[in-house]
Write a protein that holds these residues in place. Structure first.
Motif, PDB file in Angstrom:
ATOM      1  N   UNK A 142      39.453  50.880  40.919  1.00 54.75           N
ATOM      2  CA  UNK A 142      40.518  49.990  41.405  1.00 54.75           C
ATOM      3  C   UNK A 142      40.041  48.534  41.374  1.00 54.75           C
ATOM      4  N   UNK A 143      38.820  48.292  41.788  1.00 54.52           N
ATOM      5  CA  UNK A 143      38.277  46.939  41.827  1.00 54.52           C
ATOM      6  C   UNK A 143      37.985  46.415  40.420  1.00 54.52           C
ATOM      7  N   UNK A 144      37.591  47.305  39.518  1.00 52.12           N
ATOM      8  CA  UNK A 144      37.393  46.901  38.121  1.00 52.12           C
ATOM      9  C   UNK A 144      38.712  46.453  37.499  1.00 52.12           C
ATOM     10  N   UNK A 145      39.780  47.149  37.836  1.00 52.89           N
ATOM     11  CA  UNK A 145      41.101  46.763  37.330  1.00 52.89           C
ATOM     12  C   UNK A 145      41.477  45.359  37.800  1.00 52.89           C
ATOM     13  N   UNK A 146      41.193  45.064  39.064  1.00 53.27           N
ATOM     14  CA  UNK A 146      41.475  43.728  39.593  1.00 53.27           C
ATOM     15  C   UNK A 146      40.706  42.670  38.807  1.00 53.27           C
ATOM     16  N   UNK A 147      39.431  42.933  38.546  1.00 53.95           N
ATOM     17  CA  UNK A 147      38.624  41.988  37.783  1.00 53.95           C
ATOM     18  C   UNK A 147      39.123  41.786  36.369  1.00 53.95           C
ATOM     19  N   UNK A 148      39.517  42.869  35.702  1.00 51.88           N
ATOM     20  CA  UNK A 148      40.041  42.759  34.337  1.00 51.88           C
ATOM     21  C   UNK A 148      41.333  41.948  34.303  1.00 51.88           C
ATOM     22  N   UNK A 149      42.198  42.165  35.274  1.00 55.80           N
ATOM     23  CA  UNK A 149      43.459  41.416  35.325  1.00 55.80           C
ATOM     24  C   UNK A 149      43.208  39.927  35.526  1.00 55.80           C
ATOM     25  N   UNK A 150      42.288  39.587  36.413  1.00 51.16           N
ATOM     26  CA  UNK A 150      41.978  38.179  36.632  1.00 51.16           C
ATOM     27  C   UNK A 150      41.320  37.560  35.407  1.00 51.16           C
ATOM     28  N   UNK A 151      40.479  38.329  34.710  1.00 50.91           N
ATOM     29  CA  UNK A 151      39.865  37.827  33.480  1.00 50.91           C
ATOM     30  C   UNK A 151      40.935  37.519  32.434  1.00 50.91           C
ATOM     31  N   UNK A 152      41.923  38.387  32.331  1.00 50.59           N
ATOM     32  CA  UNK A 152      43.014  38.197  31.361  1.00 50.59           C
ATOM     33  C   UNK A 152      43.808  36.931  31.685  1.00 50.59           C
ATOM     34  N   UNK A 166      30.382  49.167  31.140  1.00 52.04           N
ATOM     35  CA  UNK A 166      30.204  49.638  32.518  1.00 52.04           C
ATOM     36  C   UNK A 166      30.028  48.470  33.472  1.00 52.04           C
ATOM     37  N   UNK A 167      30.406  48.705  34.712  1.00 48.72           N
ATOM     38  CA  UNK A 167      30.146  47.777  35.813  1.00 48.72           C
ATOM     39  C   UNK A 167      29.251  48.499  36.810  1.00 48.72           C
ATOM     40  N   UNK A 168      28.651  47.764  37.723  1.00 49.42           N
ATOM     41  CA  UNK A 168      27.803  48.386  38.741  1.00 49.42           C
ATOM     42  C   UNK A 168      28.494  48.315  40.093  1.00 49.42           C
ATOM     43  N   UNK A 169      28.642  49.476  40.727  1.00 46.62           N
ATOM     44  CA  UNK A 169      29.179  49.532  42.077  1.00 46.62           C
ATOM     45  C   UNK A 169      28.048  49.701  43.073  1.00 46.62           C
ATOM     46  N   UNK A 174      27.006  45.504  59.269  1.00 47.11           N
ATOM     47  CA  UNK A 174      28.078  45.065  58.359  1.00 47.11           C
ATOM     48  C   UNK A 174      28.076  45.997  57.146  1.00 47.11           C
ATOM     49  N   UNK A 175      29.258  46.488  56.777  1.00 46.09           N
ATOM     50  CA  UNK A 175      29.385  47.420  55.652  1.00 46.09           C
ATOM     51  C   UNK A 175      30.334  46.828  54.611  1.00 46.09           C
ATOM     52  N   UNK A 176      29.973  46.965  53.354  1.00 46.03           N
ATOM     53  CA  UNK A 176      30.872  46.504  52.298  1.00 46.03           C
ATOM     54  C   UNK A 176      30.626  47.301  51.028  1.00 46.03           C
ATOM     55  N   UNK A 177      31.583  47.243  50.120  1.00 50.70           N
ATOM     56  CA  UNK A 177      31.473  47.879  48.810  1.00 50.70           C
ATOM     57  C   UNK A 177      31.714  46.791  47.770  1.00 50.70           C
ATOM     58  N   UNK A 178      30.824  46.709  46.787  1.00 51.75           N
ATOM     59  CA  UNK A 178      30.837  45.610  45.818  1.00 51.75           C
ATOM     60  C   UNK A 178      30.818  46.175  44.409  1.00 51.75           C
ATOM     61  N   UNK A 179      31.574  45.564  43.522  1.00 53.31           N
ATOM     62  CA  UNK A 179      31.513  45.899  42.094  1.00 53.31           C
ATOM     63  C   UNK A 179      31.163  44.632  41.325  1.00 53.31           C
ATOM     64  N   UNK A 180      30.083  44.713  40.548  1.00 53.86           N
ATOM     65  CA  UNK A 180      29.620  43.585  39.746  1.00 53.86           C
ATOM     66  C   UNK A 180      30.086  43.781  38.302  1.00 53.86           C
ATOM     67  N   UNK A 181      30.932  42.864  37.840  1.00 55.27           N
ATOM     68  CA  UNK A 181      31.466  42.908  36.479  1.00 55.27           C
ATOM     69  C   UNK A 181      30.681  41.921  35.632  1.00 55.27           C
TER      70      UNK A 181
END
Length: 441
Positions: A157-167, A187-190, A351-358
């Motif tokens: 889901x987060x990769x899709x957000x990144x691709x849309x913003x890149x476009x 690939x991206x790293x989660x 503090x908890x978070x989830x990150x995807x690096x594109x």
């Protein structure tokens, strides 16, 4: 800096982002002006005069996924090494931090997320996503049975957000280099990240000391652990420095990919109870609101020459610009210098978070021709007539100069023609290598 000025992120709704990214140009009709405005605001916030980040809100199905996944971060971090190793292996996860170190401030659990699998999942909406969400909903909070499924679902889901913003950014910049660079990387790293509370440090130290310890010295050990952990209030990132950077979970840095997409953080209030004769430490956690109402993500706004504390809407996704996007866009996008602060005097907050690096493909080469020199080798001049400025201005200027001492300039890490692999290795070396600026910090 608890007193930092608050940056309320610009927010775009997920549905608007999807519509905007799916149109090669703003669609005709009355919505055209709205689309132009949204695109303009994205570029302003990502551009050289903006903070380099924004938020995406109202992402379908993300709320449940976020909550269930983030609640597992602390549980994973505090497992015994044997149990954690087994669970990570069973769910195809690894780590890029030394999990055997009981003094670590962060625990990170990572996985490579492949674009071909992500795009397949996205294109199968809504039936397959709904089916997965129904399965995820059946699992009780705290169980690891569905860890890999949740990790991938939220990551895609987060990769899709990144691709849309890149476009969208490509449309304004010209060409499709950002989006194409992401897809070529395959690939991206989660990363599922737990930022340790002082209580967590006590639990880990006691667990490490329990082997071979006698009951008679447990009480003394516990007092020693509490004393050591309390010092994290003033040396939270391990930096033995005088003041300004001493209370950080994560030191100042740039991400060197294209975009970093991260969840609005979750905060947990932890308890730790153990009697003098007990060999077992009990630890529990409860979700709570941010102690100060913001994310504890700090950014340095170069156009304003000041540090800002980021505030985002609950359950939103924050998107930051990385250095690769800055370079590939010739400075039309501005990378975000940031850190993560630790709440002062609150030893039981994690503090908890989830990150995807594109990021681009490792073989992607960079050119610095036509790249703004003020980005390539930035230098902040001290404020003129400092004695005439107010105390706040002087403090911001001192902080700016201190940050510069900790962050290697792009000119020291990037040479014309470098590949992304070479750039990432040099960046890691300049920050954390034996002679790096943060090697002992």
């Amino acid at each position: 800096m608890e007193g930092s000025e608050i940056l309320q992120l610009y927010e775009i709704q997920y549905s608007d982002l999807m519509l905007l990214s799916s149109s090669p140009s703003p669609p005709p009709s009355s919505s055209s002006s709205c689309s132009h405005y949204l695109e303009k605001m994205i570029m302003e916030n990502f551009g050289p005069t903006g903070p380099g980040l924004l938020a995406v809100t109202n992402v379908p199905d993300a709320s449940l996924l976020r909550r269930k996944l983030l609640l597992l971060a602390r549980k994973l971090a505090l497992l015994s090494p044997e149990d954690r190793k087994r669970i990570l292996r069973d769910h195809n996860l690894g780590s890029d931090v030394p999990l055997k170190n009981p003094d670590r401030n962060v625990s990170s659990f990572a996985m490579q997320l492949k674009y071909d699998q992500g795009l397949e999942s996205i294109e199968s909406k809504p039936s397959r996503v709904n089916e997965n969400m129904d399965k995820i909903s059946d699992f009780e909070d705290g169980g690891f049975d569905n860890l890999e499924r949740m990790f991938k679902a939220l990551g895609f889901c987060m990769m899709e957000i990144g691709l849309c913003l890149a476009r969208i950014c490509d449309r304004d910049i010209g060409g499709n280099e950002l989006e194409q660079s992401l897809l070529e990387s395959c690939a991206a790293k989660g990363r599922l990240i737990h930022y340790h509370s002082v209580v967590d440090s006590i639990v880990l130290r006691e667990a490490g000391q329990r082997k071979g310890s006698s009951k008679s010295n447990n009480h003394a050990k516990r007092k020693e652990n509490l004393s050591k952990s309390t010092n994290l209030e003033t040396n939270g990132n391990g930096v033995r420095s005088c003041g300004i950077h001493s209370n950080l979970w994560q030191q100042w840095h740039y991400d060197y990919g294209i975009f970093t997409v991260l969840t609005d953080p979750m905060f947990l209030l932890s308890s730790h109870q153990a009697t003098e004769n007990s060999e077992v430490s009990n630890s529990s956690d409860q979700e709570c609101v941010s102690p100060s109402g913001h994310s504890y993500l700090q950014v340095f706004h170069p156009n304003k020459n000041k540090v800002l504390m980021v505030k985002s809407s609950p359950e939103s996704f924050i998107v930051q610009v990385g250095e690769s996007a800055d370079i590939l866009s010739k400075g039309k996008l501005r990378s975000t210098l940031h850190c993560v602060q630790r709440p002062a005097r609150l030893e039981n907050i994690s503090r908890e978070t989830f990150v995807v690096f594109l990021q681009p493909a490792w073989s992607k080469s960079f050119s610095i021709s036509d790249y703004p020199m003020e980005h390539y080798n930035p230098h902040v001049q001290p404020l003129e007539h400092a004695e005439e400025n107010n105390f706040s201005d002087q403090g911001q200027n001192a902080l700016t100069l201190e940050i510069q001492k900790l962050v290697p300039p792009l000119s020291a890490r990037l040479k014309d023609g470098m590949t992304f692999a070479e750039f990432s290795r040099e960046t890691t070396k300049q920050y954390y290598g034996g002679s790096g600026l943060q090697s002992n910090k």
